[in-house]
Design a protein around this motif. Sequence first.
Motif, PDB file in Angstrom:
ATOM      1  N   ASP A 245       0.698  -1.048   0.027  1.00  0.00           N
ATOM      2  CA  ASP A 245      -0.131  -0.109  -0.128  1.00  0.00           C
ATOM      3  C   ASP A 245       0.764   1.362   0.144  1.00  0.00           C
ATOM      4  OD1 ASP A 245      -2.264  -1.582   0.267  1.00  0.00           O
ATOM      5  OD2 ASP A 245      -2.544  -1.347   2.223  1.00  0.00           O
ATOM      6  N   LEU A 246       0.221   2.465  -0.538  1.00  0.00           N
ATOM      7  CA  LEU A 246       1.022   3.675  -0.583  1.00  0.00           C
ATOM      8  C   LEU A 246       0.354   4.842   0.114  1.00  0.00           C
ATOM      9  CD1 LEU A 246       2.942   5.800  -1.652  1.00  0.00           C
ATOM     10  CD2 LEU A 246       1.579   6.060  -3.506  1.00  0.00           C
ATOM     11  N   HIS A 247       0.774   5.130   1.336  1.00  0.00           N
ATOM     12  CA  HIS A 247       0.238   6.342   1.972  1.00  0.00           C
ATOM     13  C   HIS A 247       1.102   7.651   1.613  1.00  0.00           C
ATOM     14  CE1 HIS A 247      -2.661   4.235   4.323  1.00  0.00           C
ATOM     15  NE2 HIS A 247      -1.849   3.268   4.077  1.00  0.00           N
ATOM     16  N   SER A 248       0.366   8.818   1.180  1.00  0.00           N
ATOM     17  CA  SER A 248       1.097   9.916   0.598  1.00  0.00           C
ATOM     18  C   SER A 248       0.704  11.164   0.848  1.00  0.00           C
ATOM     19  CB  SER A 248       1.577   9.595  -0.866  1.00  0.00           C
ATOM     20  OG  SER A 248       2.211  10.876  -1.683  1.00  0.00           O
ATOM     21  N   SER A 249       1.518  12.145   1.143  1.00  0.00           N
ATOM     22  CA  SER A 249       1.301  13.546   1.138  1.00  0.00           C
ATOM     23  C   SER A 249       2.347  14.245   0.289  1.00  0.00           C
ATOM     24  CB  SER A 249       1.231  14.073   2.765  1.00  0.00           C
ATOM     25  OG  SER A 249       2.163  13.789   3.385  1.00  0.00           O
ATOM     26  N   GLY A 250       3.011  13.688  -0.148  1.00  0.00           N
ATOM     27  CA  GLY A 250       4.224  14.188  -0.865  1.00  0.00           C
ATOM     28  C   GLY A 250       4.163  14.603  -2.541  1.00  0.00           C
ATOM     29  N   ASN A 251       5.146  14.861  -2.910  1.00  0.00           N
ATOM     30  CA  ASN A 251       5.181  15.421  -4.461  1.00  0.00           C
ATOM     31  C   ASN A 251       5.765  14.235  -5.334  1.00  0.00           C
ATOM     32  OD1 ASN A 251       4.356  18.160  -3.515  1.00  0.00           O
ATOM     33  ND2 ASN A 251       6.385  18.047  -2.435  1.00  0.00           N
TER      34      ASN A 251
ATOM     35  N   PHE B 162      -3.977   9.274  -0.722  1.00  0.00           N
ATOM     36  CA  PHE B 162      -3.470  10.630  -0.683  1.00  0.00           C
ATOM     37  C   PHE B 162      -4.010  11.662  -0.075  1.00  0.00           C
ATOM     38  CE2 PHE B 162      -2.622   8.623  -5.012  1.00  0.00           C
ATOM     39  CZ  PHE B 162      -1.448   8.798  -5.124  1.00  0.00           C
ATOM     40  N   THR B 163      -2.971  12.333   0.648  1.00  0.00           N
ATOM     41  CA  THR B 163      -3.688  13.398   1.700  1.00  0.00           C
ATOM     42  C   THR B 163      -2.990  14.720   1.168  1.00  0.00           C
ATOM     43  OG1 THR B 163      -2.095  12.695   3.063  1.00  0.00           O
ATOM     44  CG2 THR B 163      -4.477  12.060   3.388  1.00  0.00           C
ATOM     45  N   GLY B 164      -3.074  15.267  -0.091  1.00  0.00           N
ATOM     46  CA  GLY B 164      -2.399  16.233  -0.451  1.00  0.00           C
ATOM     47  C   GLY B 164      -1.381  15.958  -1.282  1.00  0.00           C
ATOM     48  N   GLY B 165      -0.471  17.191  -1.444  1.00  0.00           N
ATOM     49  CA  GLY B 165       0.789  16.857  -2.513  1.00  0.00           C
ATOM     50  C   GLY B 165       0.325  17.360  -3.808  1.00  0.00           C
ATOM     51  N   ASN B 166       1.408  17.288  -4.628  1.00  0.00           N
ATOM     52  CA  ASN B 166       1.421  17.696  -5.915  1.00  0.00           C
ATOM     53  C   ASN B 166       2.299  16.859  -6.854  1.00  0.00           C
ATOM     54  OD1 ASN B 166       1.073  20.448  -7.694  1.00  0.00           O
ATOM     55  ND2 ASN B 166       2.994  19.688  -8.258  1.00  0.00           N
TER      56      ASN B 166
ATOM     57  N   LEU C 291      -7.985   3.781  -5.385  1.00  0.00           N
ATOM     58  CA  LEU C 291      -7.385   5.018  -5.023  1.00  0.00           C
ATOM     59  C   LEU C 291      -8.284   5.959  -4.169  1.00  0.00           C
ATOM     60  CD1 LEU C 291      -5.109   6.568  -6.559  1.00  0.00           C
ATOM     61  CD2 LEU C 291      -6.700   7.358  -8.322  1.00  0.00           C
ATOM     62  N   ASN C 292      -7.932   6.366  -3.269  1.00  0.00           N
ATOM     63  CA  ASN C 292      -8.373   7.416  -2.245  1.00  0.00           C
ATOM     64  C   ASN C 292      -7.834   8.643  -1.969  1.00  0.00           C
ATOM     65  OD1 ASN C 292     -10.225   5.111  -0.681  1.00  0.00           O
ATOM     66  ND2 ASN C 292      -8.141   4.188  -1.242  1.00  0.00           N
ATOM     67  N   GLY C 293      -8.511   9.828  -2.161  1.00  0.00           N
ATOM     68  CA  GLY C 293      -8.155  10.996  -1.769  1.00  0.00           C
ATOM     69  C   GLY C 293      -7.353  11.559  -2.941  1.00  0.00           C
ATOM     70  N   PHE C 294      -7.504  11.097  -4.180  1.00  0.00           N
ATOM     71  CA  PHE C 294      -6.892  11.680  -5.357  1.00  0.00           C
ATOM     72  C   PHE C 294      -7.471  13.296  -5.652  1.00  0.00           C
ATOM     73  CE2 PHE C 294      -5.428  11.990  -9.923  1.00  0.00           C
ATOM     74  CZ  PHE C 294      -4.175  11.435  -9.559  1.00  0.00           C
ATOM     75  N   ASP C 295      -8.513  13.476  -5.003  1.00  0.00           N
ATOM     76  CA  ASP C 295      -9.031  14.985  -5.285  1.00  0.00           C
ATOM     77  C   ASP C 295      -8.286  16.008  -4.481  1.00  0.00           C
ATOM     78  OD1 ASP C 295     -10.127  13.871  -2.899  1.00  0.00           O
ATOM     79  OD2 ASP C 295     -11.906  14.847  -3.041  1.00  0.00           O
ATOM     80  N   THR C 296      -7.636  15.344  -3.364  1.00  0.00           N
ATOM     81  CA  THR C 296      -6.721  16.492  -2.644  1.00  0.00           C
ATOM     82  C   THR C 296      -5.530  16.830  -3.248  1.00  0.00           C
ATOM     83  OG1 THR C 296      -5.605  14.510  -1.332  1.00  0.00           O
ATOM     84  CG2 THR C 296      -7.559  15.271  -0.630  1.00  0.00           C
TER      85      THR C 296
END
Length: 366
Positions: free
Chosen positions: A242-248, A272-276, A301-306
């Motif tokens: 699994d991937l948990h990401s707030s990075g770029n 995803f919780t933010g990032g670019n 996929l979860n949180g891609f809208d962030t």
Amino acid sequence: MVAASIIAASTSSLAVAYQISPNPNYGDIVIFSDDEAENYLTPFENFGFLIVASSATLRNYGDLQNHGYLWVGDDWGGADIENHGSLINHGLVVFGRGNDHIYGGGLISNSGRFVGDINKSGHDTIEASALDNSGLFDVNSQVIINGEVTNSGDFINHELHVGTFVNTGSFQNPFATSNADGYSYTQFYGETVNNGEIEFMFIDIHGGSLKGTGTLVGNVNIGSSATVIPGSSPGTLSIDGDLHSSGNYVFEIAGVNSGQYDVLDIDGNAFFTGGNFKFEFIDGYLPSPGDHWDFLVADSLNGFDTVGFTFAGLGDGLGIDFHNEGGKISLTVITAVPEPETYAMLLAGLGLMGFMACRRKLKEAA
């Protein structure tokens, strides 16, 4: 063959450092407990047995090359190798069961076998300015490398502190499949380049960069100060977990064919919780309407809208359409449609032009 055994005083306070000999060595050199020995030769070559017994110290200021057997410590205690030069192993380096240490800021190169005692109760420390491994490096130790680790062989360790890790081989944690907590690959700064395989229970990239065309085996966390660059100008970076990401992230695109654009392939779930996400069109490639790429694949996929998006090299008048189909994210180049505000400004401008033309006609008629 020549054999040599060296016996010194029984206490370290009386020990006098001496040059190990003969060179080359085809026999036995034993640096006994509380003894201190040195090497200034470039190279000193060992084809036999070089044993640094418990409480002994070997200081290397030259080029120490082991083609035979180098034993550090024993069943009764640890030993030290103070390495200020180069320690090059083509043979076998073994750590005993005590607290053994290699330190001093020199270089370590291993094309043979560099192994520790898996049943030991002590804790080893290996410190160097750089480490190059093309053989087997399997030491249950704290490894501190102030510069770069280059691995093209098998690297097995659970506590690595490094500035830059370049991997084209296999990097594994011996406890990766256990239920124990705390066994992870952690990066706060620097760079990991993985073109092989890194396997840990948890892979935490809090800062710095992660790039390459290899596979990460384990659950991956990307912090807000970290940057992931899949591929190698370009290519695919795979995650088996699994991937948990707030990075770029930076994705490079040089064409529409497979292998011409970066892909992040996740055999697990993505959160995803933010990032670019930044997309760079490289090597002179100019996208056209209809060009299409599947750049991210995951089971879910979860949180891609962030996530935010930026583009470098996208031509004027072009836009991007994103599409999510069962965890596969694709982007397609489209012709940009003006926003409603743009239409209003355009109509106002056309109206003003018509009004000015009408005034000119009225003046001419008068």
